[in-house]
Design a protein around this motif. Structure first.
Motif, short mmCIF file in Angstrom:
data_model
loop_
_atom_site.label_atom_id
_atom_site.label_comp_id
_atom_site.label_asym_id
_atom_site.label_seq_id
_atom_site.Cartn_x
_atom_site.Cartn_y
_atom_site.Cartn_z
N VAL A 87 -2.54 1.33 -11.08
CA VAL A 87 -2.40 2.52 -10.25
C VAL A 87 -2.47 3.79 -11.11
O VAL A 87 -3.20 4.74 -10.79
CB VAL A 87 -1.06 2.49 -9.48
CG1 VAL A 87 -0.84 3.82 -8.74
CG2 VAL A 87 -1.03 1.33 -8.49
N SER A 88 -1.71 3.81 -12.19
CA SER A 88 -1.62 5.04 -12.98
C SER A 88 -2.75 5.23 -13.98
O SER A 88 -3.03 6.37 -14.39
CB SER A 88 -0.28 5.09 -13.72
OG SER A 88 -0.13 3.98 -14.57
N ASN A 90 4.03 5.63 -5.62
CA ASN A 90 4.01 5.64 -7.08
C ASN A 90 2.93 6.57 -7.60
O ASN A 90 3.17 7.39 -8.50
CB ASN A 90 3.80 4.22 -7.60
CG ASN A 90 3.62 4.18 -9.10
OD1 ASN A 90 2.51 4.14 -9.60
ND2 ASN A 90 4.72 4.18 -9.83
N ALA A 91 1.74 6.46 -7.04
CA ALA A 91 0.63 7.28 -7.51
C ALA A 91 0.88 8.76 -7.25
O ALA A 91 0.59 9.61 -8.11
CB ALA A 91 -0.66 6.84 -6.80
N ALA A 150 -6.00 -0.31 -6.30
CA ALA A 150 -5.15 -1.32 -6.94
C ALA A 150 -4.63 -2.32 -5.92
O ALA A 150 -4.56 -3.52 -6.20
CB ALA A 150 -3.98 -0.63 -7.65
N CYS A 151 -4.30 -1.83 -4.73
CA CYS A 151 -3.79 -2.71 -3.67
C CYS A 151 -4.87 -3.69 -3.23
O CYS A 151 -4.61 -4.90 -3.08
CB CYS A 151 -3.30 -1.87 -2.50
SG CYS A 151 -2.43 -2.81 -1.23
N ALA A 162 -6.43 5.80 -5.87
CA ALA A 162 -6.05 4.91 -6.97
C ALA A 162 -5.12 3.81 -6.48
O ALA A 162 -5.25 2.64 -6.85
CB ALA A 162 -5.38 5.71 -8.08
N ALA A 163 -4.17 4.19 -5.63
CA ALA A 163 -3.23 3.20 -5.09
C ALA A 163 -3.94 2.20 -4.20
O ALA A 163 -3.69 0.98 -4.28
CB ALA A 163 -2.14 3.92 -4.30
N ASP A 170 0.83 -1.20 0.00
CA ASP A 170 0.00 0.00 0.00
C ASP A 170 0.87 1.26 0.00
O ASP A 170 0.62 2.21 -0.74
CB ASP A 170 -0.93 0.00 1.22
CG ASP A 170 -1.98 1.10 1.15
OD1 ASP A 170 -2.81 1.05 0.23
OD2 ASP A 170 -1.95 2.00 2.00
N LEU A 225 2.70 1.62 -3.50
CA LEU A 225 1.80 2.04 -4.57
C LEU A 225 1.33 3.47 -4.36
O LEU A 225 1.15 4.22 -5.33
CB LEU A 225 0.60 1.10 -4.67
CG LEU A 225 0.90 -0.35 -5.07
CD1 LEU A 225 -0.39 -1.14 -5.22
CD2 LEU A 225 1.73 -0.41 -6.35
N ARG A 226 1.15 3.86 -3.11
CA ARG A 226 0.77 5.25 -2.83
C ARG A 226 1.89 6.20 -3.26
O ARG A 226 1.63 7.26 -3.84
CB ARG A 226 0.45 5.42 -1.35
CG ARG A 226 -0.08 6.81 -1.01
CD ARG A 226 -0.71 6.85 0.37
NE ARG A 226 0.23 6.47 1.42
CZ ARG A 226 0.16 5.34 2.12
NH1 ARG A 226 -0.81 4.48 1.90
NH2 ARG A 226 1.05 5.08 3.05
#
Length: 210
Positions: free
Chosen positions: A165-166, A94-95, A192-193, A188-189, A88, A91-92
């Protein structure tokens, strides 16, 4: 004028040559932002970069080769992935990076210009695909590490999770025009998670067996 045989991005010179390349790519960015792909003229790029026209024509040969090299350089200069210790968190990160890039006045305009150019030029499209393949490969380990920690199921397609995510962020950026901020990035993150934990991105057994 024929295009160089050496593909852009395969040579990484140092010293003065590296400085010339950096100046030309910066000038190409400016031209893309101001004029779009169709407005790029190598002579004008050379003037902006304060280098000789012959140097630009000899090294790049055409606007599409220059833009392809610009995309390769952007991939090289991109921020390395985060390692927070949880899927989480990774990915956060990354977003939020995607949102910061797309909402940056200069970077956002540049990405719009490059994406627009890629819709009408095959070589630019190939360079754009390489750019995103590089970024996905950079962030995919956060998913494979989550598999090793037991956060998500075995067989989870790491690249698909990163794409998930993106994707909604680029939809807002290019299509809907809805706001882009950290709250949107975090949502979004998280989505996806959650999907990854539920097994939504586990590859079919037939694919795994091949």
């Amino acid at each position: 004028m024929p295009e160089p045989e050496t593909a852009p991005g395969t040579l990484r010179p140092g010293g003065r040559t590296a400085r010339v390349r950096a100046a030309v790519l910066r000038a190409a960015e400016d031209a893309l932002i101001e004029c779009g792909f169709d407005g790029i003229d190598l002579a004008e790029v050379a003037r902006r970069a304060e280098v000789g026209k012959t140097t630009v024509y000899r090294r790049w040969g055409s606007p599409r080769v220059l833009v392809a090299d610009l995309l390769d350089d952007m991939a090289e200069q991109s921020v390395a992935r985060a390692e927070t210790g949880s899927l989480d968190g990774d990915l956060r990160a990354n977003a939020r990076l995607v949102v910061r890039t797309l909402t940056d006045e200069r970077q956002g305009a540049l990405f719009k210009a490059v994406i627009a150019a890629a819709t009408g030029d095959e070589r630019t499209a190939e360079a754009l695909h390489r750019f995103y393949a590089t970024r996905i490969a950079e962030w995919a380990p956060c998913v494979t590490e989550a598999v090793e920690r037991g956060e998500v199921p075995e067989g989870t397609d790491a690249a698909e999770v990163v794409r998930a995510v993106s994707a909604p962020l680029y939809y807002r950026f290019l299509a809907s025009g809805d706001p882009l901020d950290e709250a949107v990035a975090d949502r979004a993150a998280h989505a996806a998670c959650c999907a990854a934990r539920a097994g939504a991105y586990v590859e079919p057994r037939s694919s795994l067996a091949e």
